[in-house]
Design a protein around this motif. Sequence first.
Motif, PDB file in Angstrom:
ATOM      1  N   UNK A 191       0.810  -1.220   0.000  1.00 48.94           N
ATOM      2  CA  UNK A 191       0.000   0.000   0.000  1.00 48.94           C
ATOM      3  C   UNK A 191       0.841   1.267   0.000  1.00 48.94           C
ATOM      4  N   UNK A 192       1.955   1.249   0.712  1.00 50.35           N
ATOM      5  CA  UNK A 192       2.861   2.397   0.679  1.00 50.35           C
ATOM      6  C   UNK A 192       4.246   1.932   1.107  1.00 50.35           C
ATOM      7  N   UNK A 193       5.253   2.592   0.548  1.00 53.63           N
ATOM      8  CA  UNK A 193       6.644   2.257   0.866  1.00 53.63           C
ATOM      9  C   UNK A 193       7.171   3.229   1.916  1.00 53.63           C
ATOM     10  N   UNK A 194       7.977   2.717   2.817  1.00 56.77           N
ATOM     11  CA  UNK A 194       8.642   3.601   3.768  1.00 56.77           C
ATOM     12  C   UNK A 194       9.616   4.505   3.027  1.00 56.77           C
ATOM     13  N   UNK A 195       9.703   5.756   3.421  1.00 50.42           N
ATOM     14  CA  UNK A 195      10.502   6.746   2.694  1.00 50.42           C
ATOM     15  C   UNK A 195      11.976   6.380   2.617  1.00 50.42           C
ATOM     16  N   UNK A 196      12.465   5.686   3.632  1.00 49.92           N
ATOM     17  CA  UNK A 196      13.902   5.411   3.658  1.00 49.92           C
ATOM     18  C   UNK A 196      14.310   4.254   2.745  1.00 49.92           C
ATOM     19  N   UNK A 197      13.334   3.562   2.145  1.00 53.33           N
ATOM     20  CA  UNK A 197      13.659   2.404   1.309  1.00 53.33           C
ATOM     21  C   UNK A 197      14.106   2.842  -0.085  1.00 53.33           C
ATOM     22  N   UNK A 198      15.268   2.386  -0.497  1.00 56.74           N
ATOM     23  CA  UNK A 198      15.766   2.652  -1.848  1.00 56.74           C
ATOM     24  C   UNK A 198      15.095   1.695  -2.835  1.00 56.74           C
ATOM     25  N   UNK A 199      15.373   1.875  -4.108  1.00 57.39           N
ATOM     26  CA  UNK A 199      14.818   0.978  -5.130  1.00 57.39           C
ATOM     27  C   UNK A 199      15.262  -0.455  -4.875  1.00 57.39           C
ATOM     28  N   UNK A 200      16.549  -0.629  -4.542  1.00 57.49           N
ATOM     29  CA  UNK A 200      17.061  -1.978  -4.261  1.00 57.49           C
ATOM     30  C   UNK A 200      16.388  -2.562  -3.015  1.00 57.49           C
ATOM     31  N   UNK A 201      16.178  -1.713  -2.006  1.00 58.76           N
ATOM     32  CA  UNK A 201      15.510  -2.180  -0.787  1.00 58.76           C
ATOM     33  C   UNK A 201      14.096  -2.659  -1.081  1.00 58.76           C
ATOM     34  N   UNK A 202      13.407  -1.950  -1.958  1.00 57.76           N
ATOM     35  CA  UNK A 202      12.030  -2.324  -2.293  1.00 57.76           C
ATOM     36  C   UNK A 202      11.985  -3.669  -3.018  1.00 57.76           C
ATOM     37  N   UNK A 203      12.952  -3.885  -3.909  1.00 56.35           N
ATOM     38  CA  UNK A 203      13.025  -5.188  -4.577  1.00 56.35           C
ATOM     39  C   UNK A 203      13.231  -6.296  -3.541  1.00 56.35           C
ATOM     40  N   UNK A 204      14.076  -6.034  -2.565  1.00 57.85           N
ATOM     41  CA  UNK A 204      14.334  -7.009  -1.519  1.00 57.85           C
ATOM     42  C   UNK A 204      13.082  -7.273  -0.691  1.00 57.85           C
ATOM     43  N   UNK A 226       4.666 -14.171  -8.941  1.00 61.39           N
ATOM     44  CA  UNK A 226       5.246 -13.317  -9.981  1.00 61.39           C
ATOM     45  C   UNK A 226       5.155 -11.873  -9.535  1.00 61.39           C
ATOM     46  N   UNK A 227       6.131 -11.093  -9.888  1.00 69.30           N
ATOM     47  CA  UNK A 227       6.073  -9.665  -9.612  1.00 69.30           C
ATOM     48  C   UNK A 227       5.572  -8.948 -10.870  1.00 69.30           C
ATOM     49  N   UNK A 228       4.614  -8.032 -10.699  1.00 70.23           N
ATOM     50  CA  UNK A 228       4.217  -7.180 -11.812  1.00 70.23           C
ATOM     51  C   UNK A 228       3.978  -5.775 -11.269  1.00 70.23           C
ATOM     52  N   UNK A 229       4.267  -4.804 -12.109  1.00 66.78           N
ATOM     53  CA  UNK A 229       4.289  -3.412 -11.691  1.00 66.78           C
ATOM     54  C   UNK A 229       5.289  -3.240 -10.548  1.00 66.78           C
ATOM     55  N   UNK A 230       5.360  -2.023  -9.990  1.00 69.05           N
ATOM     56  CA  UNK A 230       6.415  -1.737  -9.021  1.00 69.05           C
ATOM     57  C   UNK A 230       6.072  -2.174  -7.604  1.00 69.05           C
TER      58      UNK A 230
END
Length: 556
Positions: A191-204, A226-230
């Motif tokens: 629903x929402x990403x924590x601000x401190x998470x980088x793109x690599x962190x989000x993939x993880x 499967x992953x789809x969209x971000x």
Amino acid sequence: MIRLLIVDNERWIVRNLLDLFGHWDKLELEVYGAYSAAEALEQLGKMKFDIVLSDIRMPGMDGLELQQEIRRYWPWCKIIFLSGYNEFDYIQQVMRGGGVDYLLKTEGEEAILRAVEQAAAQLYAAVEAEELIERAHRQLQLVRPLLLGDYLLELMQGDSPGVSQLAHKFQELECPLDAARGVLLTIGRVDDWRDELSVADRELMLYAIRNIAEEYWLPSVRCLSLRYEKNKLLWLLQPMADAPEDRERALRFIHGTLETIAMSCKRLLKLRLSFSAGAAFRPWEEAPRQFSTLKALLGRGLGMGKELVLIEQRKEAGEEAQQAELHNHEISSQLGKLGAMAAYLDNGQQEHFFLEFGKLAALASPARGTDNRLKLEIYYSLMCLLLSYMNRWELHEVIGESMDLDKLTRYEAHPSWESAEDYLSALAMQLFEQKQDDQVYREHDLITRVRLYVEHHLAGDLSLTRIGDVVGYNPYYLTRLYKRLTGQSLPDYVASSRLAEAQKLLEGGSLIVQDISKAVGFMTEQSFYRFFKKETGITPQEYRERHTLSKSDNQK
């Protein structure tokens, strides 16, 4: 086209070999010369060479040192050494360094030609070597999960060749699911990403969510994620057994576990998730429709719009409702192909574009009873596609001369859907025609630039690489394109241009043959003689004498 570099500090040897290969038609070669290892390295830094024919004993950097440098630039390059010395130590070093062959200069031209032919054969054989095939097989094992993911997402979008091929494709891609059993889809959304998470962190984090879900589900159901969209994941789930009671038990287990998975992700990962899940295991043919329904369900969630757990409504719809659902899915699926239509438009693939255009337009026809809002969505989706193309290619003024572009952004300006469809179809046709005209112009311009350069540089470098650099095309592609557009190969055109200029200069009578050979780009008079006689059947001097005699006869 094989690119050959000849390296020797003896200029006469380089020139003779250039002449030898210039008249050898067994291989399609582009031949260059260098008079030192340093000059050879300069050329190797500018372009790829396939074969290097080099002396060993040269001032400064010798051939063996050059060999090591060549390996750094072009590891697949085949190297043939020419030497005036029959020394065993040299031969040993050559073979240890990966040299292809070692020839004595006294062995003659036939041995040199044979060595180059063998090196060329090894170039092609290297591509088919067992080691490379095995390496490709290992790499395929690594990318197979990605290929499976791409295939299943295409299937969900309705772009797959057909579920009839599903069993074969699953076996090929080692899919853990069963093509003969029904499948239940579940979508998970961060629903929402924590601000401190980088793109690599989000993939993880997405990877961690997949692991958490599978930890809960895998003991009881088959699971593929499967992953789809971000920020979204798609799970495809099947019961371990296919009896009705097994399906019902697995269904309750999947639905009941969703909240647990969401709570675990919130506690362990500090992420809030929402889920939408199918109401039943459905045949693979119906999976795209379920996927479309679950996406819409997640987008229409009530309340705060976060931490949702939504189950597809299980209902026995009437025939009319089922037809409406199927129709809406067809529109959604066809709209998903707008990206492909954009590519067809960009690549000039008119037939493919209008095939998809017709399918999409037919969904909005009055006979289908399409809701007016969906007609608007279809119209403006096509409008945006065509408008984007006109913007990028700056075609507004050209198209505006024959069409009223004010209607483009106003659906209400068309009295009926048929009128709107005809308008968009005519606009698309105009765009294809403009692209075709532009392509013809650019092809004509390319041929003109190539011929002008050849005409003004007959005494200079007319290698395919140099001409390609001037006009901005890869030399290999340029030769194919030139042949397709003119029916004549580019090397043949260069040769005919040099021959025509040589004949003109010979007819003029003021220059000696040696100067004429330089004026049309030949390094030695001998190579010019051989070229001229091959093309005309007579020597340059005989040509001049015949022309003088013919001119005298005409004057009498």
